[in-house]
Every structure is written in structure tokens, then in C-alpha cells.
Design a protein around this motif. Sequence first.
Motif, PDB file in Angstrom:
ATOM      1  N   ALA A   1       0.836  -1.206   0.000  1.00  0.00           N
ATOM      2  CA  ALA A   1       0.000   0.000   0.000  1.00  0.00           C
ATOM      3  C   ALA A   1       0.871   1.255   0.000  1.00  0.00           C
ATOM      4  O   ALA A   1       0.600   2.212  -0.739  1.00  0.00           O
ATOM      5  CB  ALA A   1      -0.924  -0.004   1.211  1.00  0.00           C
TER       6      ALA A   1
ATOM      7  N   THR B   1       2.595   1.624  -3.418  1.00  0.00           N
ATOM      8  CA  THR B   1       1.626   2.046  -4.436  1.00  0.00           C
ATOM      9  C   THR B   1       1.274   3.511  -4.261  1.00  0.00           C
ATOM     10  O   THR B   1       1.158   4.262  -5.242  1.00  0.00           O
ATOM     11  CB  THR B   1       0.351   1.185  -4.357  1.00  0.00           C
ATOM     12  N   TYR B   2       1.069   3.935  -3.021  1.00  0.00           N
ATOM     13  CA  TYR B   2       0.743   5.339  -2.741  1.00  0.00           C
ATOM     14  C   TYR B   2       1.903   6.253  -3.127  1.00  0.00           C
ATOM     15  O   TYR B   2       1.704   7.311  -3.728  1.00  0.00           O
ATOM     16  CB  TYR B   2       0.411   5.511  -1.258  1.00  0.00           C
TER      17      TYR B   2
ATOM     18  N   TRP C   1      -5.413   0.766  -7.680  1.00  0.00           N
ATOM     19  CA  TRP C   1      -6.045   0.247  -6.460  1.00  0.00           C
ATOM     20  C   TRP C   1      -7.188  -0.711  -6.781  1.00  0.00           C
ATOM     21  O   TRP C   1      -7.539  -1.563  -5.964  1.00  0.00           O
ATOM     22  CB  TRP C   1      -6.552   1.408  -5.598  1.00  0.00           C
TER      23      TRP C   1
ATOM     24  N   TYR D   1      -6.089  -4.299  -6.578  1.00  0.00           N
ATOM     25  CA  TYR D   1      -6.089  -4.856  -5.224  1.00  0.00           C
ATOM     26  C   TYR D   1      -7.514  -5.147  -4.743  1.00  0.00           C
ATOM     27  O   TYR D   1      -7.762  -6.169  -4.091  1.00  0.00           O
ATOM     28  CB  TYR D   1      -5.404  -3.882  -4.259  1.00  0.00           C
TER      29      TYR D   1
END
Length: 255
Positions: free
Chosen positions: A16, A19-20, A129, A132
Motif C-alpha cells: 500500500a 503504491t501510494y 487500487w 487490489y
Amino acid sequence: MRQRVVTGVLGGAFIAFVTYYGGILYDFVYFGITCIAIYELSKTLFNSGFKYGAIINYLFAISLFVAKINDYLIYFNFILFLYISFNFVMFIFNKKINLKIMSQIIFVGSYVVFFMYHMILMNNSKFVWIVYIIAFGSDTFAYFTGKLFGRHKLYPQVSPNKTIEGAIGGILGCTIISLFYFDYLRINKYIYIIIFSVSASVFSMLGDLAASKIKREYKIKDFGNFLPGHGGILDRFDSVLFVAPVVYYFINHFI
């Protein structure tokens, strides 16, 4: 179970964050994930993660990665063409490369390198996202729905624990979450989104079943032990491999 939960939480938080944050860090992490997956699958198919069959796919992954970080995406199709052509040339002129070996090499390149590359292509995209949500959402909802209501086996020859009820729960659950996420992005093409979510969820399950069938055919429990409690990278990212291209092409052609 405790080890599995700890690995899941820490691993999920790491992915996370990456990815952010995006950028080159994201590219390097997914390039690393791709290389580990190549190693795991090559070790299963070729009994080594460093034989010719693995090396040619490492080079394929490196070529695509270099093209991406240097913004040479126009060469994507050319690199793919060279990769396939080179494998055919080696099949023709190298007596050690028979049809089975060539097919296995291209299988690894398609299943791992080509599919996972779509995650790198979606770097810094708000739509990554969705991968995911679909991949992990389908798996989570399917697991709990199957535990509560599962009665009819989905595909017992390959994955004896999966049920039809669980599959339906996985599809419905991730479709609902996808609708909320697209609504958050102010995208209201609801019919497209529902069709996409259902299709992507099915592909997520196909990715899981594909990995399960490989392991069953080669009589292994996990692809590796990189993730304690979960097995190898491929054991955790098998659904992501199938979902990433679906999301990428849906976003590019319908949104």
C-alpha cells in the motif's frame, strides 16, 4: 495462523505504501516481485531458477523495465516480438531446446512477465487500487462466504476447498466495493463497471486456479517460502497477475 496474519498485515502495508508513493520505488518493487516470481516458477518447471529458461525471462523482464523507466513504451510490442522470435530461433537451432522447453519458457514469460508488467504500466494511476480491490477482495469475500455458506464444490480436482457459493460471494463483494470506489472517483458508468467487476473477479479466480493447477501437476504445496505463512510470491500474487491486464485494458478502452 499468527505468522500468516503478521506477514499479511506487514506485506499489505508495504505494498500500500509503495503504491501510494509510486514513482521509481514502485517500478523497482514490482520489477523485483516479477523476478522472484520468475525464479519460483522456473524452479518448478526447470528445477532451477538460473537455467536458460529462467535467464531468458529475466532478460525479458529487464528489457520491459528499462523501456518503462526511460519512457520508451513505444517499444513494448517490439520487445515482445523479439522475445517470442528469439525463443523460436533457439528452438530451431539449439538441439537442447525442444518444443516442451520452448513452450514452458514462453509460458513463464506470458504468465509472469507480461501479465505482471501491467502493474508497472499503472504506476501512479488511481486505478491501480482497483487491482487490489478485485484480486484481494474476491479472495477475501470468497473465503468467508465459502466458510459460511459453501456447499457445492467449484473445481475439486484442482482446488478442493473452493465452493460455488464462495465464488458468488467473492464476485458480489468485490463488485460492490468497486462501485463505491468508482463512485468516489466520480465515474458513474455503472453498467460498464458492473460488467467489468464481475469479469475481473472471474479472472481473479482463474488466476488462483491456474496457480493451483500448476502446483497440483508438479506436486508442490507452495511455489516458495518468501512470504512466511503464505508461501512464495506467486502464491500471493497469482490473482493479481490475471486481474492487472483486465483493469489496464478496461481503463484504457472504456473509461
